[in-house]
Structure formats: C-alpha cells, structure tokens
Design a protein around this motif. Structure first.
Motif, short mmCIF file in Angstrom:
data_model
loop_
_atom_site.label_atom_id
_atom_site.label_comp_id
_atom_site.label_asym_id
_atom_site.label_seq_id
_atom_site.Cartn_x
_atom_site.Cartn_y
_atom_site.Cartn_z
N UNK A 20 -6.22 19.10 -5.61
CA UNK A 20 -5.97 20.14 -4.60
C UNK A 20 -6.69 19.77 -3.29
N UNK A 58 5.10 14.83 3.40
CA UNK A 58 4.06 14.59 2.40
C UNK A 58 3.10 15.76 2.32
N UNK A 59 2.75 16.32 3.50
CA UNK A 59 1.88 17.49 3.48
C UNK A 59 2.57 18.64 2.78
N UNK A 108 -1.82 14.14 13.81
CA UNK A 108 -0.68 13.54 14.49
C UNK A 108 0.04 14.54 15.38
N UNK A 127 0.71 4.63 -2.31
CA UNK A 127 0.59 5.99 -1.79
C UNK A 127 1.69 6.89 -2.36
N UNK A 150 -1.05 26.33 -7.33
CA UNK A 150 -2.36 26.35 -7.98
C UNK A 150 -3.12 27.64 -7.70
N UNK A 205 -4.04 14.99 3.47
CA UNK A 205 -2.68 14.88 3.98
C UNK A 205 -2.44 15.88 5.12
N UNK A 206 -3.02 17.07 4.96
CA UNK A 206 -2.90 18.08 6.01
C UNK A 206 -3.57 17.58 7.28
N UNK A 261 -1.80 7.50 5.69
CA UNK A 261 -2.78 8.17 4.84
C UNK A 261 -3.66 7.21 4.06
N UNK A 262 -3.29 5.92 4.01
CA UNK A 262 -4.06 5.06 3.10
C UNK A 262 -5.05 4.13 3.78
N UNK A 264 7.14 13.46 9.10
CA UNK A 264 5.68 13.39 8.96
C UNK A 264 5.16 14.53 8.07
N UNK A 300 0.81 -1.21 0.00
CA UNK A 300 0.00 0.00 0.00
C UNK A 300 0.85 1.27 0.00
N UNK A 321 -7.31 16.89 -2.28
CA UNK A 321 -6.58 15.75 -1.69
C UNK A 321 -5.56 16.24 -0.67
N UNK A 322 -5.04 17.44 -0.90
CA UNK A 322 -4.02 17.95 0.02
C UNK A 322 -4.59 18.13 1.42
N UNK A 334 -12.06 15.32 -3.02
CA UNK A 334 -11.63 14.10 -2.32
C UNK A 334 -11.33 14.42 -0.87
N UNK A 379 2.02 22.45 -3.84
CA UNK A 379 1.12 22.38 -4.98
C UNK A 379 -0.03 23.38 -4.84
N UNK A 380 -0.58 23.47 -3.61
CA UNK A 380 -1.70 24.40 -3.39
C UNK A 380 -1.28 25.83 -3.70
N UNK A 434 -7.45 8.13 2.71
CA UNK A 434 -7.75 8.15 1.28
C UNK A 434 -8.76 7.08 0.91
N UNK A 481 2.02 18.68 -0.88
CA UNK A 481 0.70 19.14 -1.28
C UNK A 481 0.53 20.64 -1.04
N UNK A 482 1.18 21.14 0.03
CA UNK A 482 1.07 22.58 0.29
C UNK A 482 1.74 23.38 -0.83
N UNK A 519 -1.45 15.07 9.10
CA UNK A 519 -0.34 15.67 9.82
C UNK A 519 -0.82 16.43 11.05
#
Lengths: 292, 403
Positions: free
Chosen positions: B149, A265-266, B162, A221, A276, B155-156, B286-287, A262, A217, B151-152, B83, A272-273, B293, A269-270, B159
C-alpha cells in the motif's frame, strides 16, 4: 463503443497476464507465508533465456526453455537460499528476496544492455481486424493462454493430491506434516509452478503490444504491478489473484485511455488503496484475527 | 511486519549475566566517540579543497543516515513495513523549493520566498502532515499489505511530480534548490571565504557542516525517542497489538505517530537531497531516479543491513549502501574504473547494487540482527533496550479459518 470494446479485450488480456503473476505470489505465500519480492527477476530470467536462444533454436523451443529456466531459477532460490535461512521468520525471508531481486535484475538488465528486445515474435505487432474492431494479437493470445492455465491451475489446486497437500499445508503446517505431507516437496513445487507462470507471463509482457517496452527494467516494473493484483484479491486466495489481475488490467487499460497514460499506473495503486481501506485483507483474503 | 528479525528467544535458558561494564571500557567509548566527532568536524580540512568529491560522498552518506534513521524507527521499532520513503523525500525537496523559492525567479514556478530555515522546518512539518494523511490507511493494514500500500505513494509521487510543474519544476528541467542561509550567512561560495587551517570554507564545506548538524540532531532525537515512552509504545505495538492495547497503548495513535515521525525524517533527507543536488527535479520513471523504487529498496537495505530498529545501525547501513554507491561513482569518474563499461557493462550503479543486494542476503542468512548485532558482539555487550529484544517465536495474530 468500439474503443471501449477494444480496451476491454486489451484490458482483459493484460489482466490475464497479471493474474498469472499474482497467482505465483499467492502460491508461494500459501505454501510458505513468504512474499516473494524476487518475482520480477524470475520474469526477467525467463525473458532473457528466450531473447538469447530464440535466434538459434527457434522461438517455440526458446519459449519452453525460458519457462523451464524461470521455474528452475525459482526452485534454486528456494533450495539454496530460503531453506538455509531457517532461523529467520517469513518477514525476514521476504526482505531476503528483495536482495536476490536487486542482484538478478541488475545482472539481467546489464546483459540485455541497450538492446531492450521484444520477445513476442509470433504474435507481436500483428493486430487482428474484426469488422471495425482492432485487437492486439498479443493480448488476445494472452487472454486465451491465461484462461487455460488459470483454469488448469485452479482445477489441479482443487482436485489433485498436490493441491490438497498444498491447501493442507497452508491451513496448518504441523498438522499437515503429521498427516504425512512432505512439506519440503510441497514448498518446492509451489516455487516451481510460480516460476513457470512468471516464465509464461514474460512472453507477453516484453512486447510492443503489451507495454511498448522491451525486456529490461520496464518489464521488471510491470511485474511489480502484479503486486497490487495479488494484494487486492487477498494474498492467500487463488481466486482473488485472478480477480485482482483482471481488475488491475482493466483499470490500467481504461485509465490510460480516458484519463492519461501517466496516470494509469497510479490508478492501479489507487484502486488497490481504496479496496484495502474498505477490506484490509483484500477482496477474498482471510481476515487476520488476533487471539488474546 | 509485526515480527522482528531477531531469532526467537529461548525461554528455557536464561542468558548469561552481562559482563559488568568496567569503567575502562566506558572511557574507551567516550574517547572513541570524541575522536570520531573530531574527525567528522575536521573532514573538510582533512580532504582539503582538492577533495571536494570525497566531501560530496560524505554528505551523501549523511542523507542516507537521516532517511535511514527515520525508516528504522518505523520498520524496526514500530514494526510497520514502508516502501514510501522516496515519496516523502520528494515532498520534502519540493516543499523546501516551494517555500524558500524566489517568487521572482520564474512566472511558471510557485515560490513563497520564506527564509530558508523556516522553509526547512515547513518542509519537515509538511512531510509529517502528509504522513498523517496516510495514517488512516497505515492504521488499518499490517505487514506486507502495508508495504505494498505504501508503494502506491511512490507511484502517486511520480505522477504528481510530473503533472504539478508549478511546484516541482517538471521532469525536463526541474527547478533550482534555493540556497540555504542562516541569519544572513549563506551556504554558498563567497569571496573572501573564511578558512580553517588554510582550507577555504566554501559552499560544499559549509553544506557539510549543515548536514552534520542535521544528522547529529536526527541521531540524538531518534535515540531519545527510542529510549523514551514513545519508543516503548512503538515496540509494544510491534510485538503484540492486543497486548499493547491492554496495557493502555492507543495502537492507532501510536502507529500514526510512527508514520508521522518517520515521514518527517524523510522530509529532512529530502531537503538535504535538494541541497546536495542543487536541483529539485521529479523522476521521469518509477524505477530509476532520485525518488524512485530503487531508492525505496536502498533505504530498506540500509535498515536491514544496519539491523532493524537500531539507530546507530542505520548510520552504518547508510555508510555501506549510500557510501559505496557514491564511492564507485567517484572511482569511475576520478580513476577511470569501469571505463570499458558503456551501457550494459559493469557500471558503478550495477556494482554497488550487487554489493548491497548480496549484503542483504548475507545479513539475513547469517546475522539477522545486522550490523547492530555484530557491533554488540564486538563490544561484548548484551542487547541494549533500543533493539528488538522479544519475539514470541510466531505470529502475534494467528490466522484462523483459512481456506
């Protein structure tokens, strides 16, 4: 400074792998306007073949079969399922690939079971020592292989007949068909190439060096992180995929070291945000215009 | 996702006129609905005190229904792929635990000790506000860009869950979900317990009625929204933003509104999840997990199988996706199905994933309108106004100058 250099090489190596995956998304998207959510499962199919065959056939042969297998799986998905859903538009087809992804991923994860194997035998866990610098061999080889494949792809895309046909189809499907371009063949090759690239990528992904996680898995991911790479660069730009992959790889490596594992990964995505919000179609993507 | 899943309407052939709805059919519908409601109300009696596991299953379906309704409004009605649903579930669950949590419970945990009903409303409002905070992003993006977007946020959430132990309780132990209570009536076990037809109404039975109330409220609110001015503005934006603007629809505001409302529904589903599990615990990865997800895809499956944009469809989809998963789990626990499945066998989770994965594939291949379309055909009705009804057969925003 040494840490930084190490991170740079590792980040670039990871970036090259993400770029291979992101290129796959982009090729399929350009040819068909379908976003392939099943990319992660193609990765798993390639990896699974390598895992099953490497003990009996040797690693090299197993790797070749894995790459071919992933490519054929991609072709199969396109020919059997997507082609037969003519009535659906490309957004529904994207959702269809989610269904495919769920099934294939569960099946491969179930088959691999508790093993969660590493499949990068020839280079995994053998760091290269250059002076004070320790570089993961996996990432270094990934960087070289990635650079060669990406260069070859971009050249083919630019100069070969296939590349021209593909770009013509992306530009205007009907006009391309009128010019005698076989749309069905272009689409098929796009899926084949994307699948093969996923098959190459997994050879580096399911290793101790790359992620510390074997095939399972976790690999799926990681493949998902190629999504931000493709989106960040712009979904319809091949160069964008490469740049996006590298940005994602570096972001992940640097934030894991300097902020926290940790968070890495966030962080991807941040980033990317932020991109965008400033450029809604990615760095190199074509802006969507509306005609009134 | 500016287009819908319905096949393009052919403008040349006008559809045959609707069969005049006979009064008999109307009566049939009313009677069927009434019977269905009575069955739902009497479910704790039907399964009895021994069948609490079935009641848990039914409760879980209602969680899926509430969340699914929220998502179908966003994806199907307003045309915005998201998502991020599990993230809002997490915010709702943690929000409820923080607002209603006992301040004395632990030194490490934040608890405000508000009355549970206030906490539920607070958690829903909180989710709406978080959805609003995402609106600047959502308003600028379309289709697949928006999907990734969003999806982020998952992940946020992973985190944040946690790292903010004082709210979430951390990944190792989590924190207790505060007991829900309404005007002094606790939704927990008690002695003596009130009985209906000899069946003791204990915690799970009480929660069932609570969830049923939540679900019915969500259902009718959503139907109301869809059939009103709000729903029309969502569909206008979905079908063609430029046309919507020229009709006087404030596109950015409508998109933001859809996100807020959908997040609020997800927040309620999150509160329900916390009560159902009796625990608030962020995921470790995350999975797999409650807010992962996998759940994002499960909710999307609910919406697709049900038929994009259809509120009753979302309920049917939830029954299939969420119900089957619990059904297989129940089977493995009670009847020893999949007993030979250790790790890597056909476990309940694997089988249910196969089922809903192939359901997505089959629905899109053969019936893009989902269960809603099948239901309409069975009932011999034409499309109702709450389902995507227009598709101009192509993108509403042509791409020009692509290179």
């Amino acid at each position: 400074m040494n840490t930084f250099l190490q991170l740079l090489v590792n980040g670039l190596g990871k970036g090259a792998v993400y770029a291979l995956l992101a290129l796959g998304f982009v090729i399929i998207f350009k040819a068909t306007e379908v976003v392939n959510f099943a990319h992660g499962s193609l990765v798993l199919i390639g990896g699974y073949l390598v895992y099953e065959l490497k003990d009996s056939l040797g690693w090299v042969l197993a790797a070749v079969i894995g790459i071919v297998g992933a490519a054929l799986a991609a072709l199969l998905i396109e020919r059997v399922l997507l082609r037969n859903a003519r009535s659906a538009d490309h957004n529904s087809l994207a959702l269809l690939t989610i269904g495919i992804d769920v099934i294939i991923t569960e099946e491969v994860v179930r088959r691999v079971g508790a093993d969660i194997p590493f499949i990068g035998d020839p280079y995994d866990s053998q760091p290269i020592q250059i002076g004070d610098l320790t570089v993961f061999r996996t990432q270094a080889i990934a960087l070289v292989v990635g650079a060669v494949l990406i260069a070859a792809f971009l050249l083919t895309f630019r100069y070969s007949n296939w590349g021209v046909a593909m770009r013509a189809q992306a530009e205007n499907r009907e006009a391309a068909a009128l010019m005698g371009i076989n749309s069905s063949r272009v689409t098929a090759t796009a899926w084949l190439v994307a699948g093969a690239l996923a098959g190459v990528a997994v050879l580096f992904m399911a290793t101790q060096d790359f992620s510390g996680a074997g095939l399972g898995r976790g690999t799926h991911a990681i493949a998902l992180i190629a999504f931000p790479a493709a989106i960040l660069g712009g979904l319809d730009s091949t160069e964008g995929a490469v740049v996006g992959g590298i940005v994602v790889g570096l972001t992940e490596a640097l934030s894991a070291q300097y902020i926290s594992f940790e968070f890495s990964k966030s962080a991807v995505f941040l980033v990317m945000l932020v991109v965008l919000v400033i450029r809604p179609s990615g760095l190199f993507g074509t802006k969507e215009l509306s005609r009134v | 996702m500016s287009e819908t899943l319905t096949p393009p309407a052919t403008p040349t052939t006008t559809p045959p006129p609707a069969p005049a709805s006979t009064p008999g059919r109307n009566w049939l519908k009313i009677v069927a609905t009434a019977v269905f409601l009575v069955v739902l109300l009497l479910l704790p009696v039907i399964v009895g005190n021994g069948g609490v596991a079935y009641l848990k299953l039914a409760q879980y379906i209602l969680i899926g229904a509430v969340g699914g309704i929220g998502l179908t409004l966003l994806v199907g009605q307003a045309g915005q792929l998201s998502l991020a649903h599990p993230f809002f579930l997490l915010v709702g669950a943690v929000g409820y635990a923080v607002l209603a949590g006992d301040p004395e419970e632990s030194d490490d945990l934040v608890g405000l000790g508000l009355p549970p009903l206030v906490a539920v409303i607070g958690a829903i409002v909180l989710c709406g506000l978080v959805g609003l905070a995402f609106a600047p992003v959502a308003g600028r993006l379309r289709g697949i860009y928006l999907g990734v977007a969003s999806l982020s946020l998952v992940f946020l959430g992973l985190w944040l869950g946690q790292s903010l132990d004082m709210f979430s309780g951390g990944t190792s132990s989590g924190r207790n979900a505060p007991v829900f209570a309404l005007f002094g009536f606790e939704f927990a076990n008690s002695t003596p317990a009130p009985t209906i037809a000899g069946v003791a109404i204990q915690k799970q039975q009480r929660l069932w009625y609570l969830f049923l109330a939540f679900a019915l409220m969500s259902y009718f609110l959503a139907r109301g929204a869809v059939n009103s001015r709000i729903g029309r503005s969502w569909r206008a934006v979905r079908d063609n933003e430029a046309a919507a603007t020229s009709m006087g629809v404030h596109v950015t505001r409508v998109k933001a509104g859809a996100f807020v409302i959908s997040s609020a529904f997800a927040g309620l589903a999150g509160v329900m999840t916390a009560l159902w599990l009796d625990l608030v615990k962020p995921d470790e990865n995350e999975f797999t997990g409650t807010y992962s997800l996998t759940v994002a895809i499960a909710f999307l499956a609910v919406v697709i199988i049900g038929g994009l944009g259809s509120v009753p469809g979302a309920v049917v989809g939830a029954t299939l996706v969420f119900g089957l998963q619990q059904f297989f789990l129940l089977g493995s626990q009670q009847f020893g199905w999949f007993a030979d499945a250790q790790f890597g066998g056909f476990s309940a989770v694997v089988v249910s994933a196969f089922v809903y994965g192939s359901a997505i594939v089959l629905v899109i291949l053969f019936e893009p309108g989902g269960m809603a379309a099948i239901g309409r055909r069975l009932l011999g009705r034409r499309r109702s106004p709450d389902v995507p009804s227009t598709d101009d057969g192509g993108r509403t925003t042509p791409r020009e100058d692509r290179s």
